[in-house]
Every structure is written in structure tokens, then in C-alpha cells.
Design a protein around this motif. Structure first.
Motif, PDB file in Angstrom:
ATOM      1  N   ASP A   1      -3.954  -1.829  -3.333  1.00  0.00           N
ATOM      2  CA  ASP A   1      -5.087  -1.235  -2.633  1.00  0.00           C
ATOM      3  C   ASP A   1      -4.890   0.240  -2.300  1.00  0.00           C
ATOM      4  O   ASP A   1      -5.707   0.848  -1.605  1.00  0.00           O
ATOM      5  CB  ASP A   1      -5.396  -2.011  -1.354  1.00  0.00           C
ATOM      6  CG  ASP A   1      -4.248  -2.001  -0.356  1.00  0.00           C
ATOM      7  OD1 ASP A   1      -3.113  -1.691  -0.772  1.00  0.00           O
ATOM      8  OD2 ASP A   1      -4.481  -2.301   0.828  1.00  0.00           O
ATOM      9  N   ALA A   2      -3.799   0.843  -2.782  1.00  0.00           N
ATOM     10  CA  ALA A   2      -3.563   2.267  -2.512  1.00  0.00           C
ATOM     11  C   ALA A   2      -4.479   3.120  -3.396  1.00  0.00           C
ATOM     12  O   ALA A   2      -4.648   2.858  -4.581  1.00  0.00           O
ATOM     13  CB  ALA A   2      -2.111   2.614  -2.776  1.00  0.00           C
TER      14      ALA A   2
ATOM     15  N   HIS B   1       0.853  -1.190   0.000  1.00  0.00           N
ATOM     16  CA  HIS B   1       0.000   0.000   0.000  1.00  0.00           C
ATOM     17  C   HIS B   1       0.888   1.237   0.000  1.00  0.00           C
ATOM     18  O   HIS B   1       1.175   1.826   1.043  1.00  0.00           O
ATOM     19  CB  HIS B   1      -0.939   0.015   1.206  1.00  0.00           C
ATOM     20  CG  HIS B   1      -1.910   1.175   1.184  1.00  0.00           C
ATOM     21  ND1 HIS B   1      -1.550   2.452   1.547  1.00  0.00           N
ATOM     22  CD2 HIS B   1      -3.208   1.244   0.829  1.00  0.00           C
ATOM     23  CE1 HIS B   1      -2.590   3.260   1.441  1.00  0.00           C
ATOM     24  NE2 HIS B   1      -3.612   2.543   1.002  1.00  0.00           N
TER      25      HIS B   1
ATOM     26  N   SER C   1      -4.271   3.058   4.567  1.00  0.00           N
ATOM     27  CA  SER C   1      -5.083   1.885   4.272  1.00  0.00           C
ATOM     28  C   SER C   1      -6.324   1.805   5.156  1.00  0.00           C
ATOM     29  O   SER C   1      -7.409   1.462   4.691  1.00  0.00           O
ATOM     30  CB  SER C   1      -4.235   0.631   4.465  1.00  0.00           C
ATOM     31  OG  SER C   1      -4.984  -0.534   4.184  1.00  0.00           O
TER      32      SER C   1
END
Length: 325
Positions: A307-308, A281, A322
């Protein structure tokens, strides 16, 4: 890290929920669940109630637990949701556990606040003086807590604690200073989710300085300073931090990490003694990421940024940790 699910293990044991009293579970199913309970020392017992309008309080559920399971064999205890965790803390829970401490002769691991996001968002969870449990149980080896609101982590000395995890969408500076002020001669694994100022995460590098110096953590081999909006500044501090030379694992994941942070790491002390460097992330360019992995060819480096999330608003670029709310 998915805070939308409960812990599946703690203290080296799989978690197992102690049966809940609720309107959705009929008496026959509840009786069957009670008959099929595992042995007291085979699981980490998760005691929980509904966050809204439960059939019983957490302490009432705990009393049922003490009547059903031999507390002298219990090795791990996980505190789940308590009534209105978004408004009130677990001080009554701590008092009940401390009152029964003489019966928990085998207890080695405790987690406070195993509450997933559908029950109560991580930054809404009210905590209390969690170090009360560390003081009451000197034989504990693992301790974890989720939620930073009203978290009171007073500095203590604990001879046997080996793992400490504090998860928050915003960890208050006072709590960070409390952790940093602890004397933990046996600790090998320290994990802090520092979070964002939008949710109370107001710590800075001065608050982290005792941890990075490592004087109170002589056996530390894993350090995780995660989920921070000041991840680049942390990397700059880590680049010259004395504690790093002793580490096997360094985790700077889940935060707002950019090329500036990687450049700071590249310009600092050698990191090739590490077994792993977790930077998941992140907002790091492919070019700078490749430089790092080439420099640390013998280190397991994780630069996954799947997922960033960020977006641009005119001249501004907004980046996110996150786990926040």
C-alpha cells in the motif's frame, strides 16, 4: 490500517453500538434494537451520534445509555462521533463521563474518537485534554485516542495502564512530549502514529527520547512508532535505544521507511531477540530487505509494501505515510 471503518474490538471485547436516535431508524426498529442489547459486561459499548445535525447530542445519548445499561458492569467504553467533531472537541463528553465515574466501577478500557473517514477525516478530528480520563479512572488498563488536532495529552502517572494507543495523521510535538513524560509502570504496549508535518505532526527525536530510553516504561514489551515521515531517523535512534533490548515486538510500519532506515537497523544493536518486527508500508529495495530478513532469520519480519505510494516529479521523489488526512 483502515480508518474507513470503526473498531471491531476494544479492551478484549467486541464493540457493540448503543442504538442511535436518527430519522432513518423507525420507532419499531429502535425498540427492537433496545430489546436485543447484549449484557453490559460482554461488549465494548460504542456511543455515537451523527457528526452533522444529530437528533440528540452525545451527552444525551450517554444519559440514555446510563438509564438502559448497568454502568457498574460496563468494562469497555468507546466514544464515537460527536456533533461537528471537525469544529469542536469532546470536553463536554469528558465532563459527563467523569461526573458518572462512581457508577463505572468495572471500567477498564476507553477509546476516544472511533470516527471513520466518511464521518470526519482523522486529521480533522478535534480532541481535548484526554488525560482527564486517565486521571479520573485509575483502574483503566487500556486507553486509546484518534485525532491529533488540539490534542492535549498532559503527562500523568497511572499505575494500571497496560496499553496506550494514539492515532493521528499528525501528532503534535507537545502531545508526544506529554506521552513521553508519563509515568506508566504497568504499560506493556505503546503505539503512536506520529504522522506528517502537513497535518501537525511536528515532533522530532528529542521528543521521543524519554520513550526510547524507557526509564518510565519498565514493563514495555511492544513499541510501535508508526506512520511517520521521519521513519529513517527513528530507525537510526532505535538502533541504539536502551528500551529495545526489553522488547518482544517492534513496529515501525506505515511510514516513509527507505533503505537508509534498514541500514541503520542493521548497523545497530542486535534485534534477534525480537519475536516480530513490523515494517509494512515501506520504500525498501528488495536487496536491502533480503539482507535484513537473512540477518533476522529467527524474527517474524513483515516488509509488505503493497500500500506504499510514491511518485517522481523531475529530480524529486515524493513518498507518503499510510494515514495523513
Amino acid at each position: 490500517m483502515n480508518t474507513g471503518i470503526h473498531l471491531d474490538a476494544w479492551g478484549g471485547l467486541p464493540t457493540h453500538p448503543f442504538p442511535v436516535l436518527d430519522e432513518e431508524t423507525d420507532e419499531a426498529d429502535r425498540a427492537a434494537a433496545m430489546r436485543e442489547l447484549p449484557a453490559a459486561d460482554e461488549v465494548a459499548w460504542r456511543i455515537t451520534v451523527s457528526c452533522d445535525e444529530p437528533e440528540e447530542t452525545w451527552t444525551e445519548a450517554f444519559d440514555r445509555f446510563l438509564e438502559t445499561v448497568d454502568p457498574g458492569r460496563v468494562r469497555a467504553l468507546v466514544i464515537g462521533c460527536w456533533p461537528e467533531a471537525y469544529d469542536s472537541g469532546p470536553d463536554e463528553i469528558f465532563a459527563a463521563i467523569v461526573a458518572a465515574k462512581a457508577r463505572f466501577t468495572s471500567l477498564r478500557a476507553v477509546f476516544v474518537g472511533d470516527i471513520h473517514s466518511e464521518e470526519c477525516e482523522i486529521s480533522w478530528i478535534n480532541q481535548g485534554r484526554v488525560s482527564t480520563l486517565l486521571e479520573a479512572f485509575p483502574a483503566l488498563e487500556e486507553f486509546g485516542v484518534r485525532g491529533g488536532q488540539n490534542l492535549d495529552f498532559s503527562a500523568v502517572r497511572h499505575e494500571n495502564l497496560r496499553r496506550l494507543v494514539v492515532q493521528a495523521g499528525g501528532l503534535p510535538a507537545e502531545a508526544v512530549r506529554g506521552v513521553a513524560g508519563c509515568e506508566l509502570p504497568a504499560l506493556v504496549d505503546l503505539e503512536l502514529w506520529l504522522g506528517t508535518s502537513d497535518y501537525g505532526g511536528d515532533s522530532d527525536l528529542d521528543d521521543l527520547a524519554p520513550i526510547l530510553a524507557g526509564d518510565r516504561l519498565p514493563r514495555l514489551t511492544r513499541l510501535a512508532l508508526r506512520n511517520s515521515e521521519i521513519q529513517d531517523a527513528i530507525c537510526t535512534a532505535v538502533a541504539s535505544a536502551p528500551v529495545v533490548a526489553r522488547l518482544d515486538e517492534l513496529d515501525l510500519s506505515m511510514g516513509v521507511l527507505t533503505d537508509d532506515g534498514i541500514v541503520a537497523l542493521l548497523g545497530g544493536q542486535p534485534l534477534d531477540h525480537l519475536k516480530s518486527l513490523d515494517l509494512r508500508h515501506n520504500y525498501v529495495s528488495a536487496e536491502i530487505g533480503a539482507r535484513l530478513t537473512a540477518t533476522l532469520a529467527g524474527v517474524s519480519v513483515d516488509l509488505d509494501a503493497a500500500d506504499a505510494y510514491s511518485y517522481e516529479d523531475g529530480d524529486n521523489v515524493w513518498r507518503y505515510v499510510s494515514v495523513a488526512e
